[in-house]
Design a protein around this motif. Structure first.
Motif, short mmCIF file in Angstrom:
data_model
loop_
_atom_site.label_atom_id
_atom_site.label_comp_id
_atom_site.label_asym_id
_atom_site.label_seq_id
_atom_site.Cartn_x
_atom_site.Cartn_y
_atom_site.Cartn_z
N UNK A 1 -7.61 120.13 44.14
CA UNK A 1 -7.63 121.67 43.79
C UNK A 1 -8.88 121.86 43.12
N UNK A 2 -10.16 121.34 43.49
CA UNK A 2 -11.26 121.45 43.07
C UNK A 2 -11.56 120.97 41.26
N UNK A 3 -10.77 120.24 41.07
CA UNK A 3 -10.79 119.76 39.61
C UNK A 3 -11.34 118.01 39.70
N UNK A 4 -12.49 118.04 39.08
CA UNK A 4 -13.04 116.45 39.03
C UNK A 4 -11.98 115.49 38.42
N UNK A 5 -11.51 114.37 39.22
CA UNK A 5 -10.51 113.38 38.68
C UNK A 5 -10.79 112.75 37.71
N UNK A 6 -12.42 112.68 37.19
CA UNK A 6 -12.87 111.94 36.22
C UNK A 6 -13.06 112.69 34.66
N UNK A 7 -13.96 113.85 34.86
CA UNK A 7 -14.14 114.61 33.61
C UNK A 7 -13.09 115.88 33.58
N UNK A 8 -12.27 116.01 34.45
CA UNK A 8 -11.46 117.00 34.48
C UNK A 8 -12.05 118.46 34.76
N UNK A 9 -13.43 118.56 35.04
CA UNK A 9 -14.00 119.78 35.29
C UNK A 9 -13.51 120.71 36.25
N UNK A 10 -13.12 122.04 35.88
CA UNK A 10 -12.69 122.86 36.90
C UNK A 10 -13.74 123.61 37.50
N UNK A 11 -13.91 123.14 39.00
CA UNK A 11 -15.15 123.66 39.70
C UNK A 11 -14.97 125.28 39.88
N UNK A 12 -15.65 125.91 40.14
CA UNK A 12 -15.68 127.31 40.58
C UNK A 12 -15.01 127.36 42.07
N UNK A 13 -14.28 128.08 42.25
CA UNK A 13 -13.67 128.23 43.56
C UNK A 13 -13.68 129.76 44.07
N UNK A 14 -13.38 129.91 45.48
CA UNK A 14 -13.43 131.27 45.99
C UNK A 14 -12.07 131.99 45.82
N UNK A 15 -11.98 133.21 45.79
CA UNK A 15 -10.59 133.80 45.82
C UNK A 15 -9.54 133.34 46.82
#
Length: 309
Positions: free
Chosen positions: A49-63
């Protein structure tokens, strides 16, 4: 080979390296992106779901990616919203506003920076709006205001809750006061939604700032935020320069904003749909109870009136 020849050849190598460096467009089309540990396949990131498995950063995603996560892939209806006249003020700086709009539309495939959709969570029909940061920083102008109002009107007419997934740097100054007026228009629209006893939920994503924070992003019945999202009005350096003090660690991140009471819940992306479904079930049941009490009171009043006559 003397030292001058060596310098010339080294310079040619540097020029070649610069020319061959990937552009932003090349990076966008690549199968790779980067995060805490360096390169990561977009495919692997998407599966999480566009979340980094290591640092858990939630990357920006499209609508549409947000709606896929909330409602199920392609399990929702997207609405075509009104588009006012482009560039009402004939704005030009380093290039014209019309050119900027043309580039943003080509890049995102959207007519404006907001997408309005209708879908279902937990068998509850929801009207939702989400912003695309790639469209001129998801800034608000007349077209985005029209999209937001269209969504609110659809929610009122169909008696659905309204979910706003906020993002953006504020009002779009290429439209000056027309842009600033969207703060008032969206606020009035939200008031109409609440007059109809319909829940207004806000999911704050990274980044949400400026006039967006100062208007519709902070008027929800409940405010949810993604982990690590920037939530601000003015920039941290501006605030620090004004108060002349060191700011706390993590200042303006969602975790800090939750502690100060502006955010109710921080929810990871994988849990958003279930959490929103639960909250709406509670809110709508509450509204039903209020309606039932009002009906009972009305019936009692009518009985007393008949008895008195």
């Amino acid at each position: 080979m003397n030292w001058i020849t060596k310098i010339i050849k080294a310079g040619e190598k540097i020029k070649t390296a610069i020319r061959e460096r990937a552009t932003k467009e090349d990076i966008a089309k690549s199968d790779w992106t980067s995060c805490c540990k360096g390169p990561i396949l977009k495919k692997d990131l998407e599966e999480n779901l566009w979340v980094c498995p290591d640092c858990k950063r939630h990357h920006r995603i499209k609508p549409h990616q947000r709606f896929d996560i909330l409602f199920g892939k392609n399990n929702y209806e997207i609405f075509k919203t009104p588009i006012p006249k482009d560039d009402p003020l004939n704005w030009t700086d380093s290039k014209s506003y019309k050119e900027r709009l043309k580039s943003a539309r080509k890049k995102t495939g959207l007519e404006c920076g907001m997408m309005v959709a209708s879908g279902t969570i937990n068998n509850i029909k929801i009207t939702a709006v989400a912003s695309d940061f790639d469209f001129l920083g998801a800034s608000m102008a007349a077209a985005e205001g029209e999209a937001f109002l269209y969504g609110i009107q659809h929610a009122i007419e169909n008696q659905t809750p309204f979910l706003c997934i906020s993002a953006g740097g504020g009002m779009r100054m290429m439209e000056s006061l027309i842009s600033l007026s969207q703060m008032t228009r969206t606020t009035l629209a939200i008031n109409e939604l609440k007059k109809n006893s319909l829940p207004y939920l806000v999911c704050i994503t990274d980044p949400t700032a400026g006039g967006i924070t100062a208007s519709y992003a902070m008027l929800g019945d409940i405010h949810i935020a993604e982990p690590g999202a920037l939530i601000a009005f003015a920039g941290a350096r501006v605030i620090q320069g004004t108060v002349k003090e060191e700011l706390p660690e993590g200042f303006q991140k969602s975790e800090y904003v939750e502690k100060t009471g502006f955010v109710d819940l921080i929810v990871e992306r994988k849990e958003l749909a279930s959490k929103i479904g639960t909250l709406l079930s509670i809110l709508l049941k509450k509204n039903s109870d209020i309606s039932a009490e009002q009906n009972e009171t009305s019936e009692d009043s009518q009985s007393l009136t008949r008895a008195a006559s």
